[in-house]
Structure formats: structure tokens, C-alpha cells
Scaffold this active site. Structure first.
Site, PDB file in Angstrom:
ATOM      1  N   HIS A   1       0.822  -1.205   0.000  1.00 24.80           N
ATOM      2  CA  HIS A   1       0.000   0.000   0.000  1.00 24.80           C
ATOM      3  C   HIS A   1       0.859   1.258   0.000  1.00 24.80           C
ATOM      4  O   HIS A   1       2.061   1.231   0.286  1.00 24.80           O
ATOM      5  CB  HIS A   1      -0.944  -0.002   1.213  1.00 24.80           C
TER       6      HIS A   1
ATOM      7  N   CYS B   1       2.942  -5.311   6.762  1.00 26.98           N
ATOM      8  CA  CYS B   1       2.594  -5.041   5.367  1.00 26.98           C
ATOM      9  C   CYS B   1       3.694  -4.217   4.695  1.00 26.98           C
ATOM     10  O   CYS B   1       4.579  -3.676   5.361  1.00 26.98           O
ATOM     11  CB  CYS B   1       1.250  -4.326   5.278  1.00 26.98           C
TER      12      CYS B   1
END
Length: 581
Positions: free
Chosen positions: A472, A491
Site C-alpha cells: 500500500h 505489510c
């Protein structure tokens, strides 16, 4: 002849006492076969001895046992192989071994060191000692030993040597699910017309693996020549300074390829003994070295750079061997468009076949929230995503912030829902006693709205997986300036999310223009683009990689995986044999 037979017998006796480590790679692949009470009719003398060896559990007898001394799967494979041939040997005849095939096999074993595999683990010495023996019982043992050794080599090449249970199961979750049917490949090897060529094709075929093999050979040559002298400790060396260690520094940079040619000796004037200064050419060489090691590229030989320069060459060789092993965990053919994220190198690369299309820095998980290693297909790209706060972050961070600042959630545009279902009703932050809720906050779903300050930024890249890992954007752009970027909760934050999204959509046949994509993001509206052709994503942990120009990059072992893998492979104990059957 009696002496040879006696030596062979001693060798075979010693084989029975060796234990070889495996990772259960034949588990669930082979069904147990039941042998009859006596050899079937028409079996040769060698075949009869093969039958009784198999009947008694050949893999344990020869020392090829599993991690928990369970040789069931290996015995099942051997039994199937020899049942199919009605106990006809695969490598020998009544008058002796098939010299061409055995020579091809031994040649492959000898070259295994080039791949960072220990040749001794495939028993070339024991095999050679039995080649002149002609008694049927010894020929049968030789045949089984050759089959077991070839099976070990094929398995090591196709799946890697590391025992899965030695590693963090979350960190290395699905990385081993990559190769084909290993038992079937072993069967093919037994009947391959060109055995040497067949076995050499079991190694990974991509350029990155072969480049590492060349690097291994080069560093072994450096070790033999002894051109890797340590630099003495001392004050940091800054551009323009004089220092009597500059000769050693220049020699090391030259050996590593960071300096095109050796500069004049450190003493510019032999009469006055005046030291030469740390000039621009040496500074450029140090900066190249720092870039290869993911260090701050300031040209200063300080504590960190000196420590990196003084890593012994044998440790660098070990690091290369560990990374050859990691490549063997991946599919051996990597074709088409794919995304490679090197966790240890903090970088992302988009490749199409062997061509690099896009590369960018990334941020990965900190030590307490390690980014796992696995492969999965990216299925969609989400613009202006919501962020569902993980329960662990809600419990450990947000609850504490709300105790001190009741307006925190409203400023961050984080809403609370009474459950994780899509229809769960919204709950006011004031309705929760933040001083007593504790772990109970996990019952609620905290969701940050799209837009400015959203933790996922403007783009999210989704490749569904058991670890809930995705890539992201991030509002914390300044963090990409840091050399060491293990900063997330697991992440992967990408530095150029728009470029990555546009690149993937462009090659997926989407008719959206770059301008429209920018407008869609600027609108703040959440929407998703499902990829017509899912893109494989490989999250890797590689502490050595070679760039397209051949430059070798050595990265810090940020999670300590190198030490763990080295222990599993037993690289520090050359006397032990750990085979992966």
C-alpha cells in the site's frame, strides 16, 4: 579382491550408522506398498538381494532417515521404483555397474559444490569404493545407494535442503509449495537417456540463480588468494583526511569491484613520509560499496561502514550459499510479469521474463512484526481504500491514545462498528470506557475512512493470503529516506504506488488513462480494479542479490534468518551430512 570387498563391507557398515535429516518432502505423496513374503518368481540374484534390502527398510539401513527417524515415505518410494521394474536393478548388471550412468551421476555430485551443495552428502566416496565389487549382494547395495543418492540430489535441487520445522512457520509459510512432483522427477531420472543433462536441469533456471553461482565461484577464488585483509580499527575516515589505512581500503575496494584501479601508495612522498589524502576516487569507491550494502552513502568510513568492510570473506561465501538455497524454494521457471519484493533489501522489482520494468524502495515489517515470505497472485488494486485497524494495533496503540486524548479517533477519521460484519452498527467513541476496555476492543471494528492521513494512503495492492499481508501507499513519505526501512507492522509500503498501479493496469489491458486514474484517486472515492491477469507476487528474503549490471548487493540480515538457516543446513559443521529426502 578380498581386500576391496572387506573395505566395501566396512563402508556399508558405517552407512548404517549415519542419520540424514529431511523435511518430510514425500509426505502425502507416496502411499505405502506391501511387499510379498518372498521375492517374486523370475527375479535375478541381484533382484533377490534388492528385495530383502527393501523388505528390511532400505532407507534406514543406509542412513537416509527422516527428521524424526521415520523413513516410511522414502521406503514407499523405493519399493514402488523397484516393484515397477520387478526388482531389476537400475544402475548395475550381473557383470558390474553401468559405468556411463554412474560416471554421469558422480560428475554431477562433484559439481554440486558450485551450487553451494556439499558433494560429500551424496556419498561419492562410498559409491566409488563399491564400483569394483561384483558379488550380487554388494551390487544390490550399490544399486540402492545410487538410487538414494540421486533422490537426495534431486530433492535438494527441487525443494531445497532446509528442514521446514527449523524455521518460524509464519515467516516461511508457503514458500516451499513451489516445485512439481519430486518422486515423479526421481523416476524420470532413473530412465533418463542423458542423465547428467537431466540432473543439471533440476537446478533453478533463472538468471538470478546462475549469477549467484558465478559470485560464489568468484568469492571462493578471493578466499584462496587471501586478498581480504581486515582494516584496523581507528577514527572515522572522512574525505580530505590522511590515514595510514588507505592502502588496505583501496585494495579491498579493488578486490570487491568498487574501485576500477589501484591508486598510488598511501605515502605520496617516500622521503617525507607524507600521507596521501582520502581523495575523490576513493570516496567514490566507498560510496559504491555503501550503496551495495544498503548503507548511508556519505563516503565516510565510520563504525558501520568499517564493520561491513571487515566481514570475513568466508562469511560472505556462507551468505551466498544461503541465498542459493532460498532460490531453490521458488518455482524454477519464473516467466511472465511478476513482482519481487526483497524484504532484506527493502526494494520492489517488477519483472517480465528476465527484464526489469520497474523498481522502487519499500518499507517492510519491523522485527516484532516480520513480513512473511510467500508467493501469491495479486488479484485487484484498490483506490482510496478503507483501513480496517488490526486488533493488535487497536489494543496496543489506539486504546492507549484514547486514554490520553478523547478526540484522537475523530481527528484520524476512524469510525467504530460493533462487530466485523458489513452490517454492524456504528458505535460512538464516547460509548466505550477506554480505561477498562483493554483486549475487549477486539470485539469492535475500527475503520479509517479514505482520504488525507489514511494509513494506507491512496492505493492498496491485494494478493489474498493467510497472513493478511498487502502492499500500500503511505502518508509517511519521509521514511523512505532511511537506509534501514524495517518499520511497518508487517505489510509493505511502496514508495511509488501510483507508478506501480498504472504500470500493472496498463499491462492488464485496462483502458483507463493516466489522467483519469489520477482523477479517480483525487476524488477520494473508494473503488477497485480487478486484474484480468493476476500478477504473481513473491515476497523474498534475500541477503545477497546481483543487479542487472552484475553488481553484488549484500544486505543486513534484519530478521536473523541467515543464522537460523545456516543452523538448519548445518553449514558450520562440515562433518555432518544432512540430506533432504
Amino acid at each position: 579382491m578380498r581386500l576391496v570387498a572387506h573395505v566395501a563391507a566396512l563402508l556399508l557398515f558405517s552407512l548404517n550408522g549415519l542419520a540424514y535429516q529431511t523435511d518430510g518432502q514425500f509426505q502425502c505423496l507416496m502411499q505405502p506398498y506391501t511387499l510379498p513374503d518372498i521375492p517374486p518368481p523370475g527375479v535375478s540374484r541381484i533382484g533377490s538381494h534388492l528385495f530383502w534390502l527393501l523388505k528390511g527398510g532400505a532407507s534406514a539401513r543406509f542412513g537416509f532417515v527422516g527428521l524424526k527417524a521415520d523413513s516410511t515415505q522414502m521406503d514407499a518410494l523405493l519399493t514402488e521404483l523397484y516393484l515397477e521394474s520387478n526388482f531389476a536393478p537400475h544402475w548395475v548388471r550381473e557383470d558390474g555397474p553401468d559405468e556411463k550412468r554412474v560416471h554421469d551421476l558422480l560428475t554431477v555430485f562433484k559439481k554440486a559444490e558450485e551450487d553451494g551443495l556439499p558433494a560429500a552428502h551424496y556419498r561419492p566416496t562410498e559409491i566409488t569404493a563399491l564400483l569394483s565389487v561384483r558379488k550380487p549382494e554388494y551390487l544390490a547395495r550399490l544399486d540402492l545407494l545410487l538410487t538414494l543418492s540421486m533422490s537426495a540430489y534431486v530433492t535438494d535441487m527441487r525443494k531445497g535442503r532446509a528442514a521446514r520445522t527449523r524455521f518460524d512457520p509464519i515467516l516461511l509459510a508457503a514458500v516451499r509449495e513451489s516445485s512439481g512432483d519430486v518422486p515423479q522427477v526421481i523416476k524420470q531420472g532413473l530412465y533418463a537417456a542423458q542423465l547428467q543433462q537431466f540432473l543439471e536441469m533440476q537446478a533453478p533456471q533463472h538468471q538470478a540463480y546462475h549469477a549467484l553461482k558465478k559470485l560464489l565461484a568468484a568469492y571462493r577464488e578471493i578466499e584462496v588468494k587471501g586478498h581480504w585483509l581486515p582494516l584496523p580499527e581507528g577514527k572515522k575516515i572522512e574525505p580530505g583526511m590522511a590515514d595510514d589505512r588507505l592502502d588496505l581500503l583501496a585494495q579491498r575496494l579493488l578486490v570487491m569491484g568498487d574501485l576500477p584501479a589501484l591508486p598510488p601508495p598511501v605515502y605520496a612522498d617516500a622521503n617525507t613520509q607524507q600521507l596521501r589524502l582520502y581523495d575523490s576516487e576513493l570516496v567514490k569507491g566507498v560510496k559504491r560499496f555503501q550503496a551495495r550494502c544498503n548503507l548511508e552513502q556519505d563516503g565516510i568510513v565510520g563504525k558501520t561502514t568499517l564493520a561491513a568492510l571487515n566481514i570475513p570473506v568466508h562469511e560472505q561465501i556462507r551468505k551466498i550459499i544461503l541465498n542459493l538455497e532460498r532460490w531453490r524454494w521458488l518455482p524454477h521457471q519464473l516467466n511472465g510479469r511478476r513482482i519481487l519484493v526483497n524484504i532484506a533489501g527493502f526494494n520492489l522489482t517488477v519483472m517480465n521474463d528476465e527484464q526489469t520494468e520497474l523498481t522502487m524502495p519499500v518499507i517492510v515489517g519491523e522485527d516484532d512484526h516480520k513480513t512473511p515470505v510467500f508467493s501469491q497472485d495479486m488479484s485487484y488494486i484498490e483506490l482510496n481504500p478503507y483501513w480496517n485497524v488490526p486488533p493488535s494495533i487497536a489494543r496496543k496503540e489506539i486504546v492507549e491514545k484514547m486514554k490520553k486524548d478523547a478526540g484522537y479517533l475523530n481527528r484520524q477519521r476512524i469510525r467504530i462498528f460493533a462487530g466485523w460484519g458489513n452490517r454492524a452498527p456504528e458505535v460512538s467513541p464516547a460509548a466505550i470506557n477506554w480505561h477498562t476496555i483493554g483486549a475487549g476492543i477486539s470485539r469492535y471494528r475500527l475503520r479509517q475512512e479514505p482520504g488525507k492521513g489514511n494509513a494506507l494512503g491512496t492505493v492498496k495492492f491485494v494478493f489474498p493470503n493467510r497472513s493478511s499481508i498487502y502492499m500500500h501507499d503511505t502518508p509517511g513519505r519521509n521514511l523512505f529516506r532511511q537506509a534501514k526501512r524495517s518499520l511497518s507492522h508487517g505489510c509493505i509500503r511502496v514508495s511509488r504506488p501510483f507508478d506501480l498501479a498504472w504500470h500493472l493496469l496498463q499491462h492488464d489491458g485496462s483502458n483507463i488513462s493516466k489522467e483519469r486514474l489520477q482523477k479517480e484517486i483525487a476524488s477520494g472515492k473508494q473503488q477497485s480494479f480487478v486484474l484480468k491477469k493476476p500478477v504473481p507476487v513473491h515476497l523474498l528474503y534475500l541477503t545477497v542479490m546481483l543487479a542487472e549490471d552484475g553488481t553484488a548487493h549484500f544486505y543486513e540480515d534484519i530478521y536473523g534468518n541467515d543464522a537460523e538457516l545456516a543452523a538448519a543446513l548445518n553449514l558450520d559443521n562440515e562433518g555432518m551430512c544432512l540430506l533432504n529426502l
